[in-house]
Design an enzyme around this catalytic site. Structure first.
Site, PDB file in Angstrom:
ATOM      1  N   HIS A 120       0.859  -1.158  -0.007  1.00  0.00           N
ATOM      2  CA  HIS A 120      -0.004   0.024   0.051  1.00  0.00           C
ATOM      3  C   HIS A 120       1.024   1.431  -0.011  1.00  0.00           C
ATOM      4  O   HIS A 120       1.975   1.334   0.350  1.00  0.00           O
ATOM      5  CB  HIS A 120      -0.907   0.058   1.300  1.00  0.00           C
ATOM      6  CG  HIS A 120      -2.260  -0.902   1.189  1.00  0.00           C
ATOM      7  ND1 HIS A 120      -2.144  -2.180   1.234  1.00  0.00           N
ATOM      8  CD2 HIS A 120      -3.423  -0.427   0.909  1.00  0.00           C
ATOM      9  CE1 HIS A 120      -3.218  -2.711   1.031  1.00  0.00           C
ATOM     10  NE2 HIS A 120      -4.104  -1.567   0.631  1.00  0.00           N
ATOM     11  N   LYS A 156      -0.799   4.934   4.808  1.00  0.00           N
ATOM     12  CA  LYS A 156      -1.885   3.957   5.397  1.00  0.00           C
ATOM     13  C   LYS A 156      -1.533   3.739   6.903  1.00  0.00           C
ATOM     14  O   LYS A 156      -0.365   3.780   7.360  1.00  0.00           O
ATOM     15  CB  LYS A 156      -2.083   2.925   4.680  1.00  0.00           C
ATOM     16  CG  LYS A 156      -2.816   1.994   5.116  1.00  0.00           C
ATOM     17  CD  LYS A 156      -3.155   0.578   4.357  1.00  0.00           C
ATOM     18  CE  LYS A 156      -4.346  -0.440   4.749  1.00  0.00           C
ATOM     19  NZ  LYS A 156      -5.420   0.472   4.951  1.00  0.00           N
TER      20      LYS A 156
HETATM   21  N1  NAD Z   1     -12.787  -0.508   1.909  1.00  0.00           N
HETATM   22  C1  NAD Z   1     -12.071   0.057   1.003  1.00  0.00           C
HETATM   23  O1  NAD Z   1     -12.385  -0.569  -0.236  1.00  0.00           O
HETATM   24  C2  NAD Z   1     -10.877   1.242   1.275  1.00  0.00           C
HETATM   25  C3  NAD Z   1     -10.470   1.615   0.292  1.00  0.00           C
HETATM   26  C4  NAD Z   1      -9.623   2.849   0.408  1.00  0.00           C
HETATM   27  C5  NAD Z   1      -9.439   3.285   1.742  1.00  0.00           C
HETATM   28  N2  NAD Z   1      -9.976   2.498   2.701  1.00  0.00           N
HETATM   29  C6  NAD Z   1     -10.083   2.857   4.201  1.00  0.00           C
HETATM   30  O2  NAD Z   1     -10.675   4.163   4.390  1.00  0.00           O
HETATM   31  C7  NAD Z   1     -10.115   4.894   5.227  1.00  0.00           C
HETATM   32  C8  NAD Z   1      -9.494   6.214   4.563  1.00  0.00           C
HETATM   33  O3  NAD Z   1      -8.726   6.246   3.640  1.00  0.00           O
HETATM   34  P1  NAD Z   1      -7.837   7.330   3.208  1.00  0.00           P
HETATM   35  O4  NAD Z   1      -6.746   7.162   2.360  1.00  0.00           O
HETATM   36  O5  NAD Z   1      -9.074   8.190   2.382  1.00  0.00           O
HETATM   37  O6  NAD Z   1      -7.358   8.102   4.346  1.00  0.00           O
HETATM   38  P2  NAD Z   1      -7.269   9.659   4.606  1.00  0.00           P
HETATM   39  O7  NAD Z   1      -6.546  10.078   5.639  1.00  0.00           O
HETATM   40  O8  NAD Z   1      -6.809  10.349   3.134  1.00  0.00           O
HETATM   41  O9  NAD Z   1      -8.878  10.332   4.704  1.00  0.00           O
HETATM   42  C9  NAD Z   1      -9.490   9.935   6.051  1.00  0.00           C
HETATM   43  C10 NAD Z   1     -10.325  11.558   6.152  1.00  0.00           C
HETATM   44  O10 NAD Z   1     -11.109  11.402   7.250  1.00  0.00           O
HETATM   45  C11 NAD Z   1     -11.063  12.679   7.843  1.00  0.00           C
HETATM   46  N3  NAD Z   1     -11.627  12.413   9.293  1.00  0.00           N
HETATM   47  C12 NAD Z   1     -10.809  12.043  10.586  1.00  0.00           C
HETATM   48  N4  NAD Z   1     -11.484  11.905  11.400  1.00  0.00           N
HETATM   49  C13 NAD Z   1     -12.587  12.424  10.913  1.00  0.00           C
HETATM   50  C14 NAD Z   1     -14.076  12.308  11.969  1.00  0.00           C
HETATM   51  N5  NAD Z   1     -14.172  11.916  13.050  1.00  0.00           N
HETATM   52  N6  NAD Z   1     -14.994  12.799  11.072  1.00  0.00           N
HETATM   53  C15 NAD Z   1     -14.913  12.771   9.802  1.00  0.00           C
HETATM   54  N7  NAD Z   1     -13.702  13.044   9.165  1.00  0.00           N
HETATM   55  C16 NAD Z   1     -12.723  12.579   9.802  1.00  0.00           C
HETATM   56  C17 NAD Z   1      -9.539  13.094   7.904  1.00  0.00           C
HETATM   57  O11 NAD Z   1      -9.380  14.363   8.157  1.00  0.00           O
HETATM   58  C18 NAD Z   1      -9.201  12.814   6.573  1.00  0.00           C
HETATM   59  O12 NAD Z   1      -9.564  13.524   5.471  1.00  0.00           O
HETATM   60  C19 NAD Z   1      -8.918   4.157   5.955  1.00  0.00           C
HETATM   61  O13 NAD Z   1      -9.221   3.268   6.946  1.00  0.00           O
HETATM   62  C20 NAD Z   1      -8.621   3.163   4.753  1.00  0.00           C
HETATM   63  O14 NAD Z   1      -7.927   1.970   5.122  1.00  0.00           O
HETATM   64  C21 NAD Z   1     -10.880   1.198   2.410  1.00  0.00           C
HETATM   65  O1  LIG Z   2      -5.893   2.840   0.980  1.00  0.00           O
HETATM   66  C1  LIG Z   2      -6.091   2.063   1.780  1.00  0.00           C
HETATM   67  O2  LIG Z   2      -6.047   2.387   3.203  1.00  0.00           O
HETATM   68  C2  LIG Z   2      -7.000   0.901   1.703  1.00  0.00           C
HETATM   69  N1  LIG Z   2      -7.264   0.229   2.550  1.00  0.00           N
HETATM   70  C3  LIG Z   2      -8.079  -0.807   2.364  1.00  0.00           C
HETATM   71  C4  LIG Z   2      -7.571  -1.896   3.257  1.00  0.00           C
HETATM   72  O3  LIG Z   2      -6.925  -1.772   4.382  1.00  0.00           O
HETATM   73  O4  LIG Z   2      -7.697  -3.233   2.933  1.00  0.00           O
HETATM   74  C5  LIG Z   2      -8.479  -1.274   1.058  1.00  0.00           C
HETATM   75  C6  LIG Z   2      -7.508  -1.038   0.016  1.00  0.00           C
HETATM   76  C7  LIG Z   2      -7.158   0.595   0.304  1.00  0.00           C
END
Ligand code: NAD
Ligand SMILES: O=C(O)C1=N[C@H](C(=O)O)CCC1
Length: 250
Positions: free
Chosen positions: A135, A139
């Site tokens: 990643h 992250k």
């Molecule tokens: N399930 C999936 O397919 C998938 C894909 C990508 C990312 N993710 C997950 O999504 C999450 C976010 O990832 P990202 O790369 O966008 O992170 P990021 O840090 O770019 O974004 C997170 C955002 O949430 C905000 N935030 C923090 N606390 C908050 C609150 N209490 N209320 C509202 N907003 C708040 C932060 O200021 C930031 O803008 C991570 O846990 C990541 O693992 C999941």
């Molecule tokens: O960018 C991230 O953070 C992502 N988180 C998810 C994970 O923890 O599996 C999914 C992929 C992107």
């Protein structure tokens, strides 16, 4: 037909900002709130949000979900870092609001969901299985939610098949050299500038190996899964773990 009223939490983040655009572009959905860190959760109630897309971080997700469930708002959760304790807490709050639906999707991309399914299918045919997830370096959690879930599914499939423990003659190792142990499956985490989200499942048997690899190259890969989750969670009360439950994979 009236549009589903959707809010995004973490709206300024990497995936949240993409989700805001995807909801805005969907004809059957209306974006009624886009909240970031420090914004008041009461806005969700004032905006009459029916579904929240939760894309924040492991430190914020539990409080946000507790609020949503208590206020009868369904949730599609992409935030990772889930543990058994956290899931138990969520089950407890859902028990008090049985009409609310929550989808936790460790990965919204169709390729990643299929990777997990294929790995689960292949697991019992090979002596050895290891997972490598790669990643971007911003992250927060390791291993990734996807890798942890993949390893759990592989371990469950091997247990059900009565597979023998994996061969491994290691007697001395630097801490971390053999990865994290998720239900007996080694999981290795790489953090590298230039990457987004990637995973390999390595399977090894007598004289052969099988590698199942998935690459998310852009956050757009997660959007169809998020939109599907939003549309389905409103008619699926309780906790749903994994987007595969909404994909009719057979
Ligand atoms: N399930 C999936 O397919 C998938 C894909 C990508 C990312 N993710 C997950 O999504 C999450 C976010 O990832 P990202 O790369 O966008 O992170 P990021 O840090 O770019 O974004 C997170 C955002 O949430 C905000 N935030 C923090 N606390 C908050 C609150 N209490 N209320 C509202 N907003 C708040 C932060 O200021 C930031 O803008 C991570 O846990 C990541 O693992 C999941
Ligand atoms: O960018 C991230 O953070 C992502 N988180 C998810 C994970 O923890 O599996 C999914 C992929 C992107």
């Amino acid at each position: 037909m009236s549009k589903l009223r959707v809010a995004v939490l973490g709206a300024k983040g990497r995936i949240g900002s993409e989700a805001v655009r995807a909801v805005e572009a969907a004809e059957d959905l209306e974006l009624v709130a886009a909240l970031g860190r420090g914004d008041k959760l009461e806005t969700l109630v004032e905006a009459e949000a029916q579904v929240v897309v939760e894309l924040t971080n492991p430190g914020a997700v539990m409080g946000n979900l507790d609020f949503c469930v208590r206020h009868g708002i369904h949730a599609v959760v992409g935030t990772t870092g889930w543990t058994d304790d956290r899931l138990a807490q969520l089950h407890t709050s859902l028990a008090a609001s049985p009409e609310v639906g929550v989808l936790i999707a460790p990965n919204f991309s169709i390729g990643a969901v299929l990777t997990m399914q294929f790995a689960q299918q292949a697991a019992r045919f090979f002596e050895s299985v290891e997972v490598i997830e790669l990643h971007h370096p911003n992250k927060a959690d390791a291993p990734s939610g996807t890798a942890a879930r993949t390893a759990q599914l592989i371990a469950a499939a091997r247990k059900e098949a009565g597979s023998a423990p994996q061969p491994d003659a290691t007697t001395t190792a630097l801490d971390g050299a053999r990865g994290a142990d998720v239900d007996g499956i080694p999981v290795h985490s790489v953090r590298l500038r230039g990457l987004l989200a990637h995973q390999e499942v390595l399977l090894g048997g007598e004289g052969e190996t099988l590698t199942i690899r998935h690459d998310s190259l852009h956050h757009s890969s997660f959007m169809p899964g998020i939109l599907l989750g939003v549309r389905r969670v409103v008619t699926t009360p309780g906790l749903t773990m994994g987007l595969e439950n909404f994909l009719d994979l057979g």
